[in-house]
Write an enzyme that holds these catalytic residues in place. Sequence first.
Site, PDB file in Angstrom:
ATOM      1  N   LYS A  29      98.236   1.748  -3.247  1.00 14.76           N
ATOM      2  CA  LYS A  29      97.251   0.755  -3.686  1.00 14.76           C
ATOM      3  C   LYS A  29      96.090   0.616  -2.707  1.00 14.76           C
ATOM      4  CE  LYS A  29      99.684  -3.206  -1.660  1.00 14.76           C
ATOM      5  NZ  LYS A  29      98.641  -3.567  -0.690  1.00 14.76           N
ATOM      6  N   THR A  30      96.360   0.730  -1.399  1.00 17.42           N
ATOM      7  CA  THR A  30      95.269   0.600  -0.428  1.00 17.42           C
ATOM      8  C   THR A  30      94.263   1.724  -0.613  1.00 17.42           C
ATOM      9  OG1 THR A  30      96.798  -0.429   1.144  1.00 17.42           O
ATOM     10  CG2 THR A  30      94.713   0.373   2.021  1.00 17.42           C
ATOM     11  N   ASP A 215      93.426  -7.813  -2.979  1.00 19.35           N
ATOM     12  CA  ASP A 215      94.696  -7.132  -2.722  1.00 19.35           C
ATOM     13  C   ASP A 215      95.837  -8.145  -2.780  1.00 19.35           C
ATOM     14  OD1 ASP A 215      96.473  -5.126  -2.015  1.00 19.35           O
ATOM     15  OD2 ASP A 215      96.108  -5.324   0.125  1.00 19.35           O
ATOM     16  N   GLU A 216      97.046  -7.676  -3.069  1.00 16.95           N
ATOM     17  CA  GLU A 216      98.253  -8.521  -3.102  1.00 16.95           C
ATOM     18  C   GLU A 216      98.034  -9.753  -3.974  1.00 16.95           C
ATOM     19  OE1 GLU A 216     100.868  -7.337  -1.986  1.00 16.95           O
ATOM     20  OE2 GLU A 216     100.569  -6.186  -0.159  1.00 16.95           O
ATOM     21  N   GLN A 246     107.031  -7.823  -6.271  1.00 20.15           N
ATOM     22  CA  GLN A 246     107.027  -8.066  -4.826  1.00 20.15           C
ATOM     23  C   GLN A 246     106.485  -9.452  -4.480  1.00 20.15           C
ATOM     24  OE1 GLN A 246     106.274  -4.581  -2.134  1.00 20.15           O
ATOM     25  NE2 GLN A 246     105.310  -3.725  -3.955  1.00 20.15           N
ATOM     26  N   ARG A 601     111.562  -0.397   1.122  1.00 18.71           N
ATOM     27  CA  ARG A 601     110.987  -0.088   2.441  1.00 18.71           C
ATOM     28  C   ARG A 601     111.473   1.277   2.937  1.00 18.71           C
ATOM     29  NH1 ARG A 601     107.105  -2.360   1.535  1.00 18.71           N
ATOM     30  NH2 ARG A 601     108.126  -2.605  -0.467  1.00 18.71           N
TER      31      ARG A 601
END
Length: 672
Positions: A29-30, A215-216, A246, A601
């Site tokens: 996503k970044t 973002d997020e 998330q 993770r």
Amino acid sequence: MQQLNPQQQAAVRHIGTPLLVLAGAGSGKTGVITHKIAYLIEHCGYAPHQIAAVTFTNKAAREMKERVGLLLKDRPSRGLRISTFHNLGLNMLRRDCRELGYKPGFSLFDAQDSEALIRELLRQHQREQSEAASTALWRISAWKSALRTPEQVLSLADNELEALHARLYAEYQRHLHAYNAVDFDDLIGLPTRLLQTSERALNHWRQRIRYLLVDEYQDTNQSQYELVRLLVGERGSLTVVGDDDQSIYAWRGARPENLAQLQQDYPNLRLIKLEQNYRSSNRILSSANRLISFNPHVFEKRLWSEHGPGDPIRVIECRDDEAEAQRVVAEILQAHLLQGLGYGSFAVLFRGNHQARPVEKALREQQIPYFLSGGQSFFARSEIKDCMAYLRLLANPEDDAAFLRVINCPRRQIGPSSLEKLAGYARQREIPLLAACDELGLAEQLKPRARERLQEFAQWLGGLARQLDQEPPVNSVRRLLEQIDYPAWLKETSSSDAQAERRLQNVTDLTQWLQRLHDKQPEQGLIDLVNKLALLDLLDRQDEEGGDDRVHLMTLHAAKGLEFDRVYLIGMEEELLPHRSSIEEDNIEEERRLAYVGITRARRQLNISLAKRRRRYGENISCEPSRFLAELPEEHLRWHRLGEKPSEEERKAQGSAHLAGIRAMLGQRTED
């Protein structure tokens, strides 16, 4: 663009309508956000100063800035705004604070400042202050995040405690305003109110930010959602990236339903899903998909990977929490010695900080370096808070909270009764405490010696403040510390010379940090430097710059956004994960999302452990396996049951690791 998959490319190129990018864990996503910023500048006619990207941590904002810089190369990017929500709000307040009744140079209250003020207000109400202050502050923060005013919450209060908190909220805001100060919640709430009430400010900021990326997005609260909506307006030049699976910060006011709300506010919203995971093996992803499928979804997605099936997920039963810690640490040591894996490729994740203690003990016994995330913040240390309070008072003489912290640091023989009389006089005159120190009328309230000490302090500080315009702020700070002989004060108030030395080094680090900030932007004054320091996440930066090869210990909340080759997710038990309070509150969905975050993770190997007994609240209690284990696909799990004998291969590996460990220790002692 060639580095991106088709869905990522589509997200970058979509401009015409608002866009929601549903980005699964590890789906890049970044990269989408940074490539889109470059695309807007290079192909869509946007100037850098017309674009803003916001996220939740300074670390994420720094990473975005670096990656955009590499993509733009030599193209100008001056004015491009990539920051946290709070930094964006701070910049908006700096420009337009007068419209909200604040003066330039306002102070930022951190959580400890706010709690101290609430505690004082409770004392005036003759209430117990130990747990009451933190509870009241938590509730006030929640109200602010929901954009509810003191008047609104008081009218809706349905019991005496809630009514008390509502009255505290009103008094707290009144005191903040009198101090010309704002807290962290105000950095979002006040800019939102500004855009709601000032057409001039609304037009300015909509012209200033022509395209917004967030973002997020699943972590936004009500006030952040409203701020975004006001900035974007009907134009809808907006890209948000998020993952409802998330969303693990409901306790902080986050609303995953904000993702669904977008469809109602923007009927022409485009949805693009990023489902290809670049991090984990397919066994890990299949297990994560199965687990999270037990939660209801507005948007369905399914992660997949080209990394192959990977290792089975190991589930390790242990006798108790100490045996669990020893097993995990022994396996880390074994992999390090026999396979040459760096300690930095391992992470031990847990639901609560108390679970770290036996793991830390086992790591220390084996002389394995580790880093525990979530330790005491640099800015929460008493010596740093002392220095910051002096800086805040120099920058904003109306900051009464800062005044009260430093007036007897070091001791100036100004007792509590003198301070109470000073506060009463200041309230009567409706002036700040520092200004009251120098007024002739104070002589009627205080004995001559007490008034002289207060006057001396005010005149000394005023002299330092006048010198700020004539020299770099850092020089004034160093002179201040020298004049109050702060090293001697640290020695007097520390338990040992070694502790005093460590605290002094922290102060030195702070002044060096100020120097670096000033060198980067020499035009900025002390108030700008102070506010920047208040918002910096120094622990993240220290960890990044250290680059040590250490095992990572952290809570599941702290692990979000990170990835590791080998993950140990410990304590997979009922009343731990899911947590007991969430079971009682019937909030299993967020606990399941926490477990999902932990699982995703892992890049190469995931190990899950649980104990039959665990020490809690000073006694050993029996533990039941977490319900989440039954929700994982059995075909991807390899159980290591308590009492099972290890295989021949495992016994050989353990023996080799033991011998290698002995040799390593003997070699180290020989060198010593």
